[in-house]
Scaffold this active site. Sequence first.
Site, PDB file in Angstrom:
ATOM      1  N   HIS A  96       0.793  -1.246   0.000  1.00 41.50           N
ATOM      2  CA  HIS A  96       0.000   0.000   0.000  1.00 41.50           C
ATOM      3  C   HIS A  96       0.822   1.293   0.000  1.00 41.50           C
ATOM      4  O   HIS A  96       0.724   2.093   0.932  1.00 41.50           O
ATOM      5  CB  HIS A  96      -1.015   0.005   1.152  1.00 41.50           C
ATOM      6  CG  HIS A  96      -0.513  -0.475   2.496  1.00 41.50           C
ATOM      7  ND1 HIS A  96       0.640  -0.014   3.087  1.00 41.50           N
ATOM      8  CD2 HIS A  96      -1.049  -1.378   3.361  1.00 41.50           C
ATOM      9  CE1 HIS A  96       0.791  -0.612   4.254  1.00 41.50           C
ATOM     10  NE2 HIS A  96      -0.211  -1.444   4.437  1.00 41.50           N
ATOM     11  N   ASP A 145      -5.837  -4.401   0.321  1.00 42.80           N
ATOM     12  CA  ASP A 145      -5.796  -4.182   1.775  1.00 42.80           C
ATOM     13  C   ASP A 145      -7.215  -4.293   2.352  1.00 42.80           C
ATOM     14  O   ASP A 145      -7.604  -3.493   3.211  1.00 42.80           O
ATOM     15  CB  ASP A 145      -5.145  -2.829   2.117  1.00 42.80           C
ATOM     16  CG  ASP A 145      -4.779  -2.732   3.600  1.00 42.80           C
ATOM     17  OD1 ASP A 145      -4.949  -3.732   4.338  1.00 42.80           O
ATOM     18  OD2 ASP A 145      -4.327  -1.650   4.029  1.00 42.80           O
TER      19      ASP A 145
HETATM   20 ZN   LIG Z   1      -0.740  -2.529   6.145  1.00 39.05          ZN
END
Ligand SMILES: [Zn+2]
Length: 428
Positions: free
Chosen positions: A233, A306
């Site tokens: 991310h 995520d």
């Molecule tokens: Zn993370």
Amino acid sequence: MSLIIKNGRVLNPPTNTDEILDIKIDGNIISAVEAEIVPVSFDEVIDAKGCYVMPGLIDMHVHFRDPGQTAKEDIETGSRAAARGGVTTVLAMPNTKPVVDNPELVKYVHEKGEKAGLTRVLQVGSVTKGMEGKELSDLQGMIDAGIPAISEDGKSVMDSGLYREAMKIVAKAGVPVLAHCEDINLVQGGVMNMGSRSENLGEKGISNAVENIIEVRDIMLSEETGATLHLCHCSTKESYDIIKEAKARGVKVSGEVCPHHFTLTEDDIIPGDGNYKMNPPVRTKEDREALRRGLAEGVFEVISTDHAPHTAEEKSKGFASPFGIVGLETSASLTYTELVLSGLITPLTMAAYMSSNPARILGRSDLGNIAPGKAADITIFDPTISYEIHAADFVGKSKNMPYEGRKVQGKVLKTIYGGNVVYDSEAN
Ligand SMILES: [Zn+2]
């Protein structure tokens, strides 16, 4: 009896294929990919005319909350969400309760994933015991039990010496490290991007340096140990330069971007709405543009979600709620709408970022490739369908996400995992 997918636009990055082809599946293996395959009696035929036919999507970053937090999600509901999102392989992060730091828990998740039978659930092992940052987990035991990677996702291992020891062990086994980059000492209670918006809202900010410092450190350690490093991310504009420069030096590093980071900025935040709280946070327009440029240029080469389910009650607490949003059921549509339709990446590159690049990073030559002898995991995606995202349509247990009512184009029609149709949008 074979399953034959006819007339689809096959997007297969490993062979650089983007053309109309037929695919034949026998059992859980692709048996043929040809210009025309003529079905014989008893063969099952799917007509994919007008659709993209991609290798089954691989999401390198999900949280299935099992063991321990199954009010948020469990392996079955998470698998169902994956199937609806066109995802045939997920990497489940180990920050469960208890933490997955031993081979027994790895086996527990793998068995539950196989029982659900809707997506390939690969359990990632934690770097340290209990994710406490003090002592290494049973890395070799978990490698033997089949973990695809190690990660301390949710935090960083701040003890660089200990982290380097872990990297040495996994480098030998060819197992990658998935790095959540966050300097714990710099966060100081931040809940959103640090800047004028956080000042206006009176919330504590998380600066770009929180992420950048650890990204640089992890690259140095990867360079020293030879470990394959995958940066989770990425959210900052500096990560573009950091990764580009490291790759030019020959470091074995890759970077992932989540749909929310290439879609939203801090200006989109609705004050007090916990669905805009994620870690790392959505940042400035400048950061988002750097991420999009990096995706267009291939500096970042993986899109993962995520996927972080939380209950409605937990998320009702605004910016005092836990970090994270769900993403499995929206990632393909958001990627198509934001990146492909806008001309930043081609459909073939979308298939690379969401399937074949993750397979390559994970060393899984059986996945992410529509070719004879490979796993029969296929995602059929209709790029012409427009729809609005509504949490009420989600099949995952939690609905926390900031896209309610958002218009997108492109929709997963069918998901084939191990030769079986595990999701069919028209059957519901
Ligand atoms: Zn993370």
